[in-house]
Structures are given as C-alpha cells and as structure tokens.
Design a protein around this motif. Structure first.
Motif, PDB file in Angstrom:
ATOM      1  N   LYS A  90       0.831  -1.207   0.000  1.00 40.09           N
ATOM      2  CA  LYS A  90       0.000   0.000   0.000  1.00 40.09           C
ATOM      3  C   LYS A  90       0.866   1.258   0.000  1.00 40.09           C
ATOM      4  CE  LYS A  90      -3.723   2.238   2.622  1.00 40.09           C
ATOM      5  NZ  LYS A  90      -4.582   2.138   3.831  1.00 40.09           N
ATOM      6  N   LEU A  91       1.903   1.274   0.841  1.00 40.77           N
ATOM      7  CA  LEU A  91       2.804   2.415   0.909  1.00 40.77           C
ATOM      8  C   LEU A  91       3.620   2.560  -0.377  1.00 40.77           C
ATOM      9  CD1 LEU A  91       3.996   1.882   4.569  1.00 40.77           C
ATOM     10  CD2 LEU A  91       2.862   3.949   3.736  1.00 40.77           C
ATOM     11  N   ILE A  92       4.084   1.435  -0.918  1.00 37.88           N
ATOM     12  CA  ILE A  92       4.868   1.479  -2.154  1.00 37.88           C
ATOM     13  C   ILE A  92       4.031   2.044  -3.294  1.00 37.88           C
ATOM     14  CG2 ILE A  92       5.978   0.049  -3.917  1.00 37.88           C
ATOM     15  CD1 ILE A  92       6.832  -1.816  -1.578  1.00 37.88           C
ATOM     16  N   ASP A  93       2.802   1.570  -3.430  1.00 36.32           N
ATOM     17  CA  ASP A  93       1.938   2.068  -4.505  1.00 36.32           C
ATOM     18  C   ASP A  93       1.645   3.551  -4.339  1.00 36.32           C
ATOM     19  OD1 ASP A  93       1.854  -0.347  -5.799  1.00 36.32           O
ATOM     20  OD2 ASP A  93      -0.018  -0.993  -4.878  1.00 36.32           O
ATOM     21  N   GLU A  94       1.455   3.993  -3.097  1.00 30.70           N
ATOM     22  CA  GLU A  94       1.239   5.423  -2.843  1.00 30.70           C
ATOM     23  C   GLU A  94       2.491   6.217  -3.224  1.00 30.70           C
ATOM     24  OE1 GLU A  94       0.117   8.380   0.906  1.00 30.70           O
ATOM     25  OE2 GLU A  94      -0.149   6.201   1.110  1.00 30.70           O
ATOM     26  N   GLY A  95       3.650   5.649  -2.886  1.00 27.73           N
ATOM     27  CA  GLY A  95       4.891   6.317  -3.245  1.00 27.73           C
ATOM     28  C   GLY A  95       5.102   6.380  -4.746  1.00 27.73           C
ATOM     29  N   LEU A  96       4.777   5.289  -5.455  1.00 28.12           N
ATOM     30  CA  LEU A  96       4.946   5.265  -6.910  1.00 28.12           C
ATOM     31  C   LEU A  96       3.959   6.201  -7.608  1.00 28.12           C
ATOM     32  CD1 LEU A  96       5.608   1.459  -7.488  1.00 28.12           C
ATOM     33  CD2 LEU A  96       7.219   3.335  -7.861  1.00 28.12           C
ATOM     34  N   ALA A  97       2.803   6.410  -6.990  1.00 31.43           N
ATOM     35  CA  ALA A  97       1.846   7.374  -7.556  1.00 31.43           C
ATOM     36  C   ALA A  97       2.436   8.782  -7.552  1.00 31.43           C
ATOM     37  CB  ALA A  97       0.544   7.343  -6.768  1.00 31.43           C
ATOM     38  N   ASN A  98       3.272   9.066  -6.556  1.00 30.52           N
ATOM     39  CA  ASN A  98       3.923  10.376  -6.464  1.00 30.52           C
ATOM     40  C   ASN A  98       5.288  10.403  -7.134  1.00 30.52           C
ATOM     41  OD1 ASN A  98       2.263  12.217  -4.423  1.00 30.52           O
ATOM     42  ND2 ASN A  98       2.179  10.126  -3.620  1.00 30.52           N
ATOM     43  N   HIS A  99       5.934   9.245  -7.216  1.00 28.33           N
ATOM     44  CA  HIS A  99       7.284   9.156  -7.802  1.00 28.33           C
ATOM     45  C   HIS A  99       7.341   7.943  -8.726  1.00 28.33           C
ATOM     46  CE1 HIS A  99       8.569  12.108  -4.763  1.00 28.33           C
ATOM     47  NE2 HIS A  99       7.853  11.387  -3.899  1.00 28.33           N
ATOM     48  N   PRO A 100       6.709   8.024  -9.900  1.00 28.48           N
ATOM     49  CA  PRO A 100       6.587   6.843 -10.779  1.00 28.48           C
ATOM     50  C   PRO A 100       7.907   6.310 -11.314  1.00 28.48           C
ATOM     51  CG  PRO A 100       5.828   8.843 -11.883  1.00 28.48           C
ATOM     52  CD  PRO A 100       6.031   9.206 -10.449  1.00 28.48           C
ATOM     53  N   SER A 101       8.978   7.093 -11.233  1.00 27.24           N
ATOM     54  CA  SER A 101      10.280   6.634 -11.741  1.00 27.24           C
ATOM     55  C   SER A 101      11.230   6.252 -10.616  1.00 27.24           C
ATOM     56  CB  SER A 101      10.919   7.730 -12.607  1.00 27.24           C
ATOM     57  OG  SER A 101      10.123   7.999 -13.746  1.00 27.24           O
ATOM     58  N   SER A 102      10.702   6.019  -9.429  1.00 31.07           N
ATOM     59  CA  SER A 102      11.551   5.684  -8.281  1.00 31.07           C
ATOM     60  C   SER A 102      12.067   4.251  -8.393  1.00 31.07           C
ATOM     61  CB  SER A 102      10.767   5.844  -6.979  1.00 31.07           C
ATOM     62  OG  SER A 102      11.515   5.358  -5.890  1.00 31.07           O
ATOM     63  N   GLU A 103      13.344   4.104  -8.646  1.00 36.80           N
ATOM     64  CA  GLU A 103      13.935   2.774  -8.758  1.00 36.80           C
ATOM     65  C   GLU A 103      13.884   2.002  -7.442  1.00 36.80           C
ATOM     66  OE1 GLU A 103      17.700   2.597 -10.843  1.00 36.80           O
ATOM     67  OE2 GLU A 103      17.218   4.425 -11.957  1.00 36.80           O
ATOM     68  N   PRO A 104      14.206   2.636  -6.285  1.00 31.80           N
ATOM     69  CA  PRO A 104      14.129   1.877  -5.028  1.00 31.80           C
ATOM     70  C   PRO A 104      12.723   1.366  -4.723  1.00 31.80           C
ATOM     71  CG  PRO A 104      15.408   3.880  -4.716  1.00 31.80           C
ATOM     72  CD  PRO A 104      14.764   3.981  -6.068  1.00 31.80           C
ATOM     73  N   LEU A 105      11.695   2.123  -5.050  1.00 29.88           N
ATOM     74  CA  LEU A 105      10.327   1.677  -4.772  1.00 29.88           C
ATOM     75  C   LEU A 105       9.919   0.525  -5.675  1.00 29.88           C
ATOM     76  CD1 LEU A 105       8.499   5.071  -4.113  1.00 29.88           C
ATOM     77  CD2 LEU A 105       8.933   3.246  -2.455  1.00 29.88           C
ATOM     78  N   TRP A 106      10.265   0.598  -6.958  1.00 27.85           N
ATOM     79  CA  TRP A 106       9.961  -0.520  -7.867  1.00 27.85           C
ATOM     80  C   TRP A 106      10.709  -1.785  -7.428  1.00 27.85           C
ATOM     81  CZ3 TRP A 106       5.934  -0.871 -10.709  1.00 27.85           C
ATOM     82  CH2 TRP A 106       5.388   0.225 -11.364  1.00 27.85           C
ATOM     83  N   LEU A 107      11.966  -1.632  -7.013  1.00 25.05           N
ATOM     84  CA  LEU A 107      12.746  -2.788  -6.578  1.00 25.05           C
ATOM     85  C   LEU A 107      12.152  -3.395  -5.315  1.00 25.05           C
ATOM     86  CD1 LEU A 107      15.266  -4.538  -7.022  1.00 25.05           C
ATOM     87  CD2 LEU A 107      16.543  -2.904  -5.626  1.00 25.05           C
ATOM     88  N   LEU A 108      11.753  -2.549  -4.384  1.00 23.35           N
ATOM     89  CA  LEU A 108      11.157  -3.044  -3.142  1.00 23.35           C
ATOM     90  C   LEU A 108       9.828  -3.750  -3.433  1.00 23.35           C
ATOM     91  CD1 LEU A 108      11.416  -3.254  -0.102  1.00 23.35           C
ATOM     92  CD2 LEU A 108      10.311  -1.015   0.100  1.00 23.35           C
ATOM     93  N   LYS A 109       9.061  -3.211  -4.372  1.00 25.38           N
ATOM     94  CA  LYS A 109       7.797  -3.854  -4.740  1.00 25.38           C
ATOM     95  C   LYS A 109       8.047  -5.262  -5.284  1.00 25.38           C
ATOM     96  CE  LYS A 109       3.499  -3.019  -7.291  1.00 25.38           C
ATOM     97  NZ  LYS A 109       2.706  -2.038  -8.077  1.00 25.38           N
ATOM     98  N   ALA A 110       9.070  -5.403  -6.119  1.00 33.80           N
ATOM     99  CA  ALA A 110       9.420  -6.725  -6.659  1.00 33.80           C
ATOM    100  C   ALA A 110       9.830  -7.675  -5.544  1.00 33.80           C
ATOM    101  CB  ALA A 110      10.538  -6.584  -7.685  1.00 33.80           C
ATOM    102  N   LYS A 111      10.606  -7.181  -4.578  1.00 30.74           N
ATOM    103  CA  LYS A 111      11.049  -8.030  -3.468  1.00 30.74           C
ATOM    104  C   LYS A 111       9.876  -8.484  -2.603  1.00 30.74           C
ATOM    105  CE  LYS A 111      15.738  -6.156  -2.938  1.00 30.74           C
ATOM    106  NZ  LYS A 111      16.634  -5.384  -2.045  1.00 30.74           N
ATOM    107  N   VAL A 112       8.941  -7.575  -2.341  1.00 28.76           N
ATOM    108  CA  VAL A 112       7.785  -7.928  -1.519  1.00 28.76           C
ATOM    109  C   VAL A 112       6.967  -9.017  -2.204  1.00 28.76           C
ATOM    110  CG1 VAL A 112       5.636  -7.115  -0.499  1.00 28.76           C
ATOM    111  CG2 VAL A 112       7.672  -5.678  -0.401  1.00 28.76           C
TER     112      VAL A 112
END
Length: 409
Positions: A114-136
């Motif tokens: 939920k937090l990652i998706d909220e973060g990606l909505a504000n920062h769609p090019s965030s590499e750390p957030l996309w990577l963390l989403k894949a790990k989760v």
C-alpha cells in the motif's frame, strides 16, 4: 564608558555562545556519522532528536530518525515517526522508501505494498520503490506481480544491477509450466567419421518447493541411436539458498552414461553475487566423480560467471574452467552470451567422451549464444568450437550448433 564596555562584553558572550551551540545541520551530520560508522543507534537517536528540536519541520531529519528506530528494532517508535509524517501529508520519496521498508522487513506485506503504490503514484520513476515492490511480491510467491515490477524498473534503468539479478531469479518461477525442445548438431574434422545429432524434450513444473524438470534425450552418435531420461529439481531452502538435484538413466551405455547424479548448493549472495558448490557423478562401466564450484556476479546489464570441474584420481587431478559473460537486452531470457574455457564438463552433450578419460587431455573451447523472447515463447541459437587433444599429442576440431525453443504457460 563603563556601560559601553559592559554591552560589548555582553554581545561578545552571546556571539561566542552562539558559535559554540551546534546547529540542526551539525547535529544531523553527527547523528548520521554515529549511526553509519559507529553503529551506536541510541546515541544517533538522541542527536537526531536534538536536531529536530532546532528544526522541527525538517522532513529529512524525521525520516532519518524513523530509519534509526527501525535499525534499532524499536518498531513502535519508528511507526510513530512515520505515521506523524504521513498525517502531515509528507510525500517525499525517501519517506515512502523508509516506511515501506520497515513494513517489509517486519512481514507486514499488505501495508508495505500500500505504501509502495502510494509512493509510486507520487514518484513513478523511483527505482528503489519498484525494486522493493518486486522483493515484496517475490517473498509472497506472487511471481507475476514481481516480474511486472522488475520489468517496469528495467524500462526505467536497464542497467540496474540488483533488478537484473532479481529478474533472473523471478523468471525461474514466473510460470507454472514450461515445455521445451533443443537440437544439437556436432561435426568433427578428425576424431569421429560421423556427425552427432542430439534432441532433448523437456517439461518443467513449478511447485511450492521449487521447479521440477523431466527431460528425455535422443542421440545419434557413432552412427548409433540411443535414449536417456533425466529428472532434475531445484528446491528452495530459504531466500538465500536453493539446491540442484539431478539424476539420469540410459540403457544405451556409450552414447549416454548408464547413470548420472548430481547435487549442488546454490546461494544468492549480497551485492548481486551468486555461488555454487557440488558434485557430478557419471557411471559408464566405472564411476567418474567430478566436483564443481562456480561464482557469478551481475553488473548492470552483464552477468559474469566462472565455473570449474575437478576430478581427482590416484595419479593426478584433472580440471576444467569455463568463463561466461551474458549481456541482457530486455527480460531475463533475452541476452547475448560469450563463453571460453578449457576441458569438458559433464553438463555438455559430449559427456560420453568422459568414459575414455579424454577429459584429462587438453581441450580449448569458445562459443556464443543468443536468446530472445516473443511473449511467452523463448528461442535460442548457439555455436561452440572445440579444439581437443583426443589422443596424446593429437588434436582435432569440433563444431557445434544448438537450437532451442521453450513455451511458458
């Protein structure tokens, strides 16, 4: 005059006091040094709190405080800091990374996503957030979503080393079923009069414990026909370790070994390294034991691997070495590969040559391979050149061409 002198001393004292009092930035810098270099998290927390007293609206210091609470395993305090920032409407990328990491490390995966998706909505090019989403999602065994996350990240930055390594691991689990067929053609200029033809058909099934592969091989070697059946499994032991377990049987000894077995322990290590150690056993009319070890490293679009096989006997130790470099273009199944080495490995289609101990003679090999995908269809084409001492002081050349097709469903 005395009054002026008094005012001068008062102003001087205030100035000296101000100079001696550390600023919020000074305290923040000291807190970071204390946390990163000294690993004294309690002292770092105290310094961060002092910095916030001087700069209560500094988001960077607050996020850092939440991180240090996390590292100190004070989850309640960390969440309190992050929730306070969330209630204030903070949308900084680092805030979402820190808070979602806290939830991921503490197995609160629903809240992490939920937090990652909220973060990606504000920062769609965030590499750390996309990577963390894949790990989760990978930790949840939701391989389809994990694959989507790494694919999105690699579109943003194809040279992200950690994402590339994770994408390869996820690719092994992203479908329940795979069927494949390979064809290998070998031509010898001196060693054998007849060309070799080998066809392999395989079925791979993903289970809750790992993948299982059933393979049937047909060979035409020395103008004779033969078949072999193989069973391989890759059970997962943890997030870091998994096994390779394999066995094979054939009635056509000489074209294939009568029995073959193999076991390896594999590790996915920090900093995108991987390693393997194990053994391979072939039985023709006698047992041949080979011990193997390899180390691999992902770097941006590249994968580097060095593997050795060692076979001891009563007189000496025979060994082979193979270096491989892959350059990935898109997914984990799209790459160019280059290989160079010495000696024969038991994984090659030439392994029946091991029966006569030709693996103890000198062999040089070099080759290339290209793999590409079209939706759920995967194609490969490769070639290899061998220059082998097949008898003492007598060398010959071999040319191989290999074609492959795999379908995921």
């Amino acid at each position: 005059m005395k009054k002026c002198h008094f005012l001068f001393l008062l102003l001087f004292s205030i100035t000296i006091s101000a100079q001696q009092s550390p600023t919020a930035d000074d305290l923040f810098l000291k807190a970071r040094t204390t946390a990163f270099e000294q690993k004294d998290y309690l002292a770092s927390i105290a310094l961060a709190k002092q910095a916030l007293e001087k700069a209560p609206y500094n988001t960077e210091i607050s996020v850092f405080l939440g991180r240090v609470y996390t590292w100190n395993k004070d989850i309640v305090s960390a969440r309190a800091v992050f929730e306070d920032l969330r209630n204030k409407g903070v949308k900084d990328e680092d805030f979402f990374i820190a808070y979602s990491s806290l939830e991921y490390w503490n197995d609160q995966n629903t809240n992490a996503i939920k937090l990652i998706d909220e973060g990606l909505a504000n920062h769609p090019s965030s590499e750390p957030l996309w990577l963390l989403k894949a790990k989760v999602y990978f930790g949840l065994n939701n391989y389809a979503e994990a694959e989507k996350a790494t694919a999105s990240l690699l579109l943003i930055n194809p040279k992200n080393t950690e994402a590339r390594a994770l994408a390869v691991r996820i690719g092994e689990f992203s479908s329940k079923n795979e069927v494949g067929i390979t064809y290998n053609y070998s031509h010898f200029d001196k060693q054998f009069a007849d060309d070799w033809h080998i066809v392999g058909v395989s079925y791979k099934r993903m289970t809750s414990l790992g993948s299982v592969i059933l393979r049937g091989n047909y060979a035409n070697k020395f103008a004779q026909n033969g078949t072999q059946i193989e069973l391989e499994a890759y059970p997962r032991l943890s997030k870091t370790f998994y096994l390779y377990v394999g066995a094979g049987y054939s009635e056509d000894v000489g074209l294939f070994p009568k029995y073959r077995t193999g076991v390896s322990l594999n590790a996915n290590l920090p900093h995108s390294f991987e390693a393997e150690i194990g053994y391979r056993q072939l039985y023709f009319t006698n047992n041949i034991w080979l011990y193997t070890a390899s180390v691999g490293k992902y770097y941006k679009n590249f994968w580097f691997n060095l593997r050795t096989y060692i076979s001891p006997d009563n007189k000496n130790i025979s060994h082979s070495y193979t270096g491989t470099v892959r350059y990935y273009t898109k997914s984990s199944r799209d790459y160019f590969a280059f290989q160079i080495g010495t000696g024969i490995s038991p994984e090659e289609n030439r392994n029946n040559l091991l029966e006569n101990e030709t693996f103890k003679l000198k062999t040089f090999k070099v080759g290339a391979e290209y793999n590409f995908s079209v939706y759920r269809n995967f194609f490969s084409v490769g070639t290899m050149y061998y220059n082998q001492e097949y008898l003492p002081n007598m060398k010959g050349s071999q040319f191989d061409v290999t074609l492959g097709y795999t379908r995921k469903f």
